[in-house]
Every structure is written in structure tokens, then in C-alpha cells.
Scaffold this motif. Structure first.
Motif, mmCIF file in Angstrom:
data_model
loop_
_atom_site.group_PDB
_atom_site.id
_atom_site.type_symbol
_atom_site.label_atom_id
_atom_site.label_comp_id
_atom_site.label_asym_id
_atom_site.label_seq_id
_atom_site.Cartn_x
_atom_site.Cartn_y
_atom_site.Cartn_z
ATOM 1 N N THR A 265 45.197 33.276 43.343
ATOM 2 C CA THR A 265 43.829 33.626 42.994
ATOM 3 C C THR A 265 43.339 32.830 41.785
ATOM 4 O O THR A 265 44.130 32.302 41.004
ATOM 5 N N SER A 266 42.009 32.793 41.616
ATOM 6 C CA SER A 266 41.429 32.131 40.443
ATOM 7 C C SER A 266 41.794 32.883 39.169
ATOM 8 O O SER A 266 42.000 32.268 38.123
ATOM 9 N N ALA A 267 41.891 34.213 39.256
ATOM 10 C CA ALA A 267 42.276 35.003 38.081
ATOM 11 C C ALA A 267 43.670 34.623 37.610
ATOM 12 O O ALA A 267 43.919 34.483 36.404
ATOM 13 N N ALA A 268 44.589 34.454 38.557
ATOM 14 C CA ALA A 268 45.954 34.064 38.197
ATOM 15 C C ALA A 268 45.972 32.649 37.620
ATOM 16 O O ALA A 268 46.727 32.360 36.679
ATOM 17 N N ALA A 269 45.140 31.767 38.158
ATOM 18 C CA ALA A 269 45.074 30.398 37.630
ATOM 19 C C ALA A 269 44.543 30.395 36.206
ATOM 20 O O ALA A 269 45.078 29.705 35.328
ATOM 21 N N LYS A 270 43.504 31.183 35.930
ATOM 22 C CA LYS A 270 42.938 31.231 34.586
ATOM 23 C C LYS A 270 43.920 31.842 33.596
ATOM 24 O O LYS A 270 43.993 31.424 32.437
ATOM 25 N N ALA A 271 44.684 32.823 34.071
ATOM 26 C CA ALA A 271 45.707 33.409 33.204
ATOM 27 C C ALA A 271 46.755 32.366 32.838
ATOM 28 O O ALA A 271 47.206 32.284 31.685
ATOM 29 N N ALA A 272 47.135 31.534 33.810
ATOM 30 C CA ALA A 272 48.104 30.464 33.545
ATOM 31 C C ALA A 272 47.506 29.420 32.610
ATOM 32 O O ALA A 272 48.194 28.882 31.732
ATOM 33 N N MET A 273 46.232 29.102 32.787
ATOM 34 C CA MET A 273 45.557 28.157 31.894
ATOM 35 C C MET A 273 45.545 28.685 30.460
ATOM 36 O O MET A 273 45.836 27.955 29.509
ATOM 37 N N ALA A 274 45.183 29.945 30.321
ATOM 38 C CA ALA A 274 45.117 30.547 28.990
ATOM 39 C C ALA A 274 46.488 30.550 28.322
ATOM 40 O O ALA A 274 46.617 30.265 27.123
ATOM 41 N N GLN A 275 47.517 30.865 29.091
ATOM 42 C CA GLN A 275 48.875 30.872 28.544
ATOM 43 C C GLN A 275 49.288 29.465 28.127
ATOM 44 O O GLN A 275 49.909 29.273 27.074
ATOM 45 N N ALA A 276 48.948 28.473 28.930
ATOM 46 C CA ALA A 276 49.322 27.098 28.608
ATOM 47 C C ALA A 276 48.579 26.596 27.370
ATOM 48 O O ALA A 276 49.148 25.864 26.552
ATOM 49 N N LEU A 277 47.328 26.998 27.207
ATOM 50 C CA LEU A 277 46.568 26.600 26.022
ATOM 51 C C LEU A 277 47.137 27.245 24.762
ATOM 52 O O LEU A 277 47.128 26.646 23.683
ATOM 53 N N GLY A 278 47.586 28.483 24.897
ATOM 54 C CA GLY A 278 48.346 29.111 23.822
ATOM 55 C C GLY A 278 47.554 29.821 22.745
ATOM 56 O O GLY A 278 48.142 30.481 21.887
ATOM 57 N N SER A 279 46.220 29.709 22.737
ATOM 58 C CA SER A 279 45.425 30.394 21.725
ATOM 59 C C SER A 279 44.021 30.619 22.246
ATOM 60 O O SER A 279 43.404 29.705 22.812
ATOM 61 N N ALA A 280 43.505 31.825 22.012
ATOM 62 C CA ALA A 280 42.123 32.141 22.372
ATOM 63 C C ALA A 280 41.155 31.756 21.263
ATOM 64 O O ALA A 280 39.955 32.010 21.372
ATOM 65 N N ASN A 281 41.678 31.148 20.188
ATOM 66 C CA ASN A 281 40.846 30.796 19.039
ATOM 67 C C ASN A 281 40.600 29.296 18.911
ATOM 68 O O ASN A 281 39.965 28.863 17.942
ATOM 69 N N LEU A 282 41.108 28.517 19.866
ATOM 70 C CA LEU A 282 40.885 27.075 19.877
ATOM 71 C C LEU A 282 40.114 26.684 21.131
ATOM 72 O O LEU A 282 40.302 27.277 22.203
ATOM 73 N N PHE A 283 39.235 25.691 20.991
ATOM 74 C CA PHE A 283 38.640 25.093 22.182
ATOM 75 C C PHE A 283 39.731 24.330 22.925
ATOM 76 O O PHE A 283 40.655 23.779 22.309
ATOM 77 N N GLY A 284 39.629 24.302 24.249
ATOM 78 C CA GLY A 284 40.626 23.587 25.035
ATOM 79 C C GLY A 284 40.032 23.023 26.304
ATOM 80 O O GLY A 284 38.997 23.488 26.796
ATOM 81 N N ALA A 285 40.677 21.983 26.826
ATOM 82 C CA ALA A 285 40.302 21.394 28.109
ATOM 83 C C ALA A 285 41.403 21.686 29.117
ATOM 84 O O ALA A 285 42.593 21.734 28.764
ATOM 85 N N VAL A 286 41.002 21.898 30.362
ATOM 86 C CA VAL A 286 41.964 22.124 31.438
ATOM 87 C C VAL A 286 41.630 21.203 32.604
ATOM 88 O O VAL A 286 40.459 20.928 32.878
ATOM 89 N N MET A 287 42.667 20.707 33.252
ATOM 90 C CA MET A 287 42.493 19.900 34.455
ATOM 91 C C MET A 287 43.541 20.330 35.471
ATOM 92 O O MET A 287 44.740 20.289 35.187
ATOM 93 N N LEU A 288 43.066 20.772 36.618
ATOM 94 C CA LEU A 288 43.958 21.246 37.668
ATOM 95 C C LEU A 288 43.686 20.429 38.928
ATOM 96 O O LEU A 288 42.618 20.536 39.533
ATOM 97 N N HIS A 289 44.659 19.603 39.295
ATOM 98 C CA HIS A 289 44.526 18.807 40.502
ATOM 99 C C HIS A 289 45.491 19.336 41.547
ATOM 100 O O HIS A 289 46.671 19.575 41.268
ATOM 101 N N GLY A 290 44.975 19.541 42.755
ATOM 102 C CA GLY A 290 45.844 20.032 43.809
ATOM 103 C C GLY A 290 45.068 20.374 45.068
ATOM 104 O O GLY A 290 43.910 19.973 45.240
ATOM 105 N N ARG A 291 45.713 21.126 45.912
ATOM 106 C CA ARG A 291 45.107 21.558 47.170
ATOM 107 C C ARG A 291 44.697 23.018 47.043
ATOM 108 O O ARG A 291 45.508 23.864 46.649
ATOM 109 N N PHE A 292 43.450 23.287 47.366
ATOM 110 C CA PHE A 292 42.883 24.624 47.235
ATOM 111 C C PHE A 292 42.626 25.199 48.630
ATOM 112 O O PHE A 292 41.984 24.555 49.466
ATOM 113 N N ALA A 293 43.110 26.408 48.868
ATOM 114 C CA ALA A 293 42.857 27.047 50.160
ATOM 115 C C ALA A 293 41.371 27.317 50.341
ATOM 116 O O ALA A 293 40.833 27.223 51.447
#
Length: 237
Positions: free
Chosen positions: A90-118
């Protein structure tokens, strides 16, 4: 850490500040990766490897001229800190993984996810003309698109809640297919298997359209500005 550059604010779009105030060519002096929109909210931009792609309300994908103007955009030099495999339902699970990878809710961050989407669900706003409507009123002029079993790049930014108004709190994401024939502002997605890259920013440069008289005189301090931004952004946040 590199610098994230932002031209304009989402708060300025709320009352209809859609006039372009920076050329794409000048924007690209500050980064090769990013998102944004053109004058009149004419479609959704995604910038990858220094190339600007515009997804219009017809669903077509173009490469706009360097002289085209943006009222709002984010860019940065791609130098992703962390890259990892990601497979979620799900997109919710992806955003949770993005947030965990960024590591802080107090910093601006960029995310790039390349892959196959159902499934990928996007939208693009049709070009508006003066006198411009408000941001929420443009919902009637937006077109939504859905694709299944599509491969492409989801790219965007995370903005801390503290800076709401400057940007949309949370994730602001755009998508472009590898075939360059589908994309837009991301509303939802599901079933992705691919590679996630993240990049955090200790420095953010906010460039305001100081020479634009309407911007200088516009009241952007309304109590409901953030609520209108979130309404207009849809479920992507």
C-alpha cells in the motif's frame, strides 16, 4: 548535505497566485531533480536527471521550454544518502518506509522510488487563466488518471509540519512512467516493488517572487491556509 531550493510557496497558490515568476532554465541552476507546476497550474512537473517533464490535464507528457515560468517548484542536486529495496502493498506502507528511511520528521527530505506499481492513481490540473480561481476551486479543472502494472519513478519531498504554508506538511509526490507516457501528482498507489532512495537537507533555500507586485500585496496569513493546501493536495499527504 546538499541544499533544497524552493521557488514560491504553496500558501501563495491558495488565493490564486498562479502567475509564473521564475524561468525553468533558472530553476535548473539549483538542481537536477524536483517537482513543480507551470504558469496557471498548467499540469504537473517532475524533473529527473536535469530533464523537465510536464504531465498535462489531457494525460500527455511534454518537455517544456526553458523559458516557461513556474509559480512554485522544488529542486535539488541528486545525491541520495541511502538506497534500499522496497516491496510493499500500500501507499501508506510505502510512506511509512520513506519516513523511517529519512529518519526525522524535523528535516526536509527528498524521496525517489523507482519500480513496478500494481496501481498508480494521479491527477493533473488544466491550465487556468486570469483572473485566477482559488486553489481549491481548481479541483473542478483537474483530471484523474489510473494505470495498472506500470513501471516508473515516484519522486517528491517530505516537509515538516512546522513549515506548513511554505509547503504541504508531509509528502508531496509526483510520478512519471519509464515510457514517459503517464504521470502526474500522486493521489494513491499500491503494490510497489522497487528501489527507494532518500536524501535529507540541513539547508533549504526559499526564493520568493519579490518582484511580483500581486505577491507583495497579497494577504497570505489566513487561518485556513494550511487546511486549503491539504484539501487541494488530496490524499497524497
Amino acid at each position: 548535505m546538499t541544499v533544497m531550493y524552493q521557488h514560491g510557496t504553496l500558501a501563495n497558490l491558495v488565493p490564486g497566485g498562479f502567475a509564473g515568476t521564475l524561468r525553468l532554465g533558472d530553476l535548473l541552476q539549483h538542481g537536477d531533480t524536483g517537482i513543480g507546476t507551470l504558469t496557471g497550474l498548467d499540469g504537473e512537473l517532475i524533473i529527473l536527471k536535469g530533464i523537465v517533464y510536464q504531465v498535462t490535464a489531457t494525460g500527455a507528457v511534454h518537455q517544456p521550454d526553458a523559458q516557461a515560468l513556474v509559480p512554485f517548484a522544488n529542486v535539488h542536486p541528486a545525491a541520495f544518502d541511502q538506497v534500499s529495496a522496497l516491496e510493499v502493498a500500500t501507499s501508506a506502507a510505502a510512506k511509512a518506509a520513506m519516513a523511517q528511511a529519512l529518519g526525522s520528521a524535523n528535516l526536509f527530505g527528498a524521496v525517489m522510488l523507482h519500480g513496478r506499481f500494481a496501481r498508480m492513481h494521479t491527477r493533473a490540473v488544466a491550465k487556468q487563466t486570469p483572473p485566477y480561481p482559488t486553489l481549491t476551486q481548481t479541483a473542478a479543472a483537474q483530471r484523474e488518471f489510473t494505470a495498472t502494472a506500470i513501471t516508473g519513478t515516484l519522486m517528491g519531498y517530505f516537509s515538516p509540519a512546522l513549515y506548513a504554508g511554505m509547503a504541504a506538511p508531509g509528502f508531496h509526490l509526483h510520478f512519471l512512467s519509464d515510457a514517459h507516457d503517464f504521470g502526474g501528482h500522486v493521489l494513491d498507489f499500491a503494490g510497489v516493488a522497487g528501489t527507494l532512495a532518500v536524501q535529507s537537507f540541513a539547508d533549504v533555500q526559499l526564493h520568493l517572487p519579490a518582484e511580483d507586485l500581486e505577491f507583495r500585496q497579497r494577504d497570505l496569513g489566513g487561518a485556513d491556509v494550511v487546511a486549503q493546501i491539504q484539501q487541494a493536495e488530496g490524499s497524497a499527504n
